[in-house]
Design a protein around this motif. Structure first.
Motif: not given
Length: 345
Positions: A281, A297, A299
């Protein structure tokens, strides 16, 4: 007489020495207790809330496009930890959810993010380590960890014409429970590293998902799977600038019990402890004003039991399947960018 006096003198000296040593030992134990008890930070709490909103409208637009669209996503990252003496108890909660609405789909919501990740760890440090001159010992705890992972609502393959009739996942399907015993190095607020040589991982799914074949590592016709292996999780966060916070987390898991899947005498899937599950992450929190910010973000996920949703099959000259893979092979990628309300506490 001289011999008697000499013996008495030696006994007196010995008793005095032992008494002095007892006093020194008591003093050392007292100092150690004071230093251990002084290492008491109490409860510390911190977190981040991000709520992003993206809206668009096109009217009589020659280039074409979606006439009305709205996307909203939210993120919560919270942590509560307590250090008292030679004990530490830390709890984390990471929640993600996002929906997209477009006019061409009659504004039926479609998920763009959905994740639940909750963990709790409790550590105990040998008292001598607490005041050790060795930095590694001074910051290492013998620790037990519990972790729960799942999602909020059903997930679908939106490329299917009647996707609502056949969800590919839902709350508790799958659900992952991890219980691990090991040690954690805590290098201040920025860095921590936990390693467990004995970690049990339990995966559960509804029976609907394993009727036709295996799902999320659970065998066909089963509803759960137990793995035993080694687990490592590392976390790091830092301020890249005064307005940009970067945080990252890397999880690695190796299943000692992994073995090839055989059907009708043929190996249909190769697996071994060297096939390590990877979850990485990355999150950038960008502060624009007191309550306005942006979040990015990214991931990456690799799991030998989860080839991904989109797959492509190759065959040899005889039409026999030689390889099945997704756009990134077996690597799954999720990227979310939002701009909106942001609050750090």
């Amino acid at each position: 007489m001289k011999k008697t006096l000499l013996a008495l003198a030696l006994m007196t000296y010995a008793l005095g020495s032992y008494g002095q040593r007892d006093k020194e030992s008591d003093k050392l134990q007292g100092d150690l207790k004071t230093k251990v008890e002084a290492k008491n930070e109490g409860w510390s709490k911190s977190g981040l809330i991000n709520i992003g909103l993206t809206q668009g409208m096109l009217e009589n637009w020659a280039a074409g496009g979606e006439r009305l669209s709205l996307a909203v996503n939210g993120q919560f990252n919270g942590i509560a930890a307590r250090v008292k003496g030679n004990k530490v108890w830390e709890n984390t909660c990471d929640l993600f959810y996002g929906l997209n609405y477009v006019e061409s789909n009659a504004f039926k919501p479609r998920k763009i993010d959905d994740r639940i990740d909750v963990s709790s760890r409790y550590g105990l440090q040998p008292k001598k380590w607490t005041v050790s001159k060795n930095r590694i010992k001074r910051n290492t705890y013998l620790m037990g960890l519990f972790r729960f992972q799942s999602q909020f609502t059903p997930g679908y393959d939106y490329s299917l014409p009647n996707y609502e009739a056949a969800p590919i996942s839902e709350f508790m399907s799958p659900a992952y429970f991890t219980l691990a015993l090991g040690a954690e190095y805590r290098g201040g607020e920025k860095f921590s590293l936990f390693f467990s040589p004995i970690a049990a991982k339990f995966t559960t799914v509804h029976s609907n998902y394993t009727v036709a074949g295996p799902a999320f590592g659970v065998p066909k016709g089963k509803t759960n799977r137990l793995e035993l292996g080694a687990y490592l999780t590392a976390r790091y966060k830092t301020n890249l600038t005064s307005n940009v916070l970067y945080s990252t987390r890397l999880d690695l898991y190796s299943n000692y019990l992994a073995k090839n899947t055989v059907e009708n005498g043929l190996v249909v899937r190769k697996d071994n402890p060297g096939n390590i599950d990877i979850l990485w992450d990355n999150f950038f929190a960008i502060k624009i004003s007191k309550f306005i910010g942006a979040g990015l973000g990214v991931t990456f996920l690799y799991d030998n039991d989860q080839p991904g949703q989109k797959t492509k099959t190759t065959t040899d000259a005889n039409g026999i399947v030689t390889k099945t893979y997704g756009p990134l092979g077996w690597i799954q990628l999720k990227q979310v960018l939002n701009v909106g309300f942001s609050y750090k506490f």
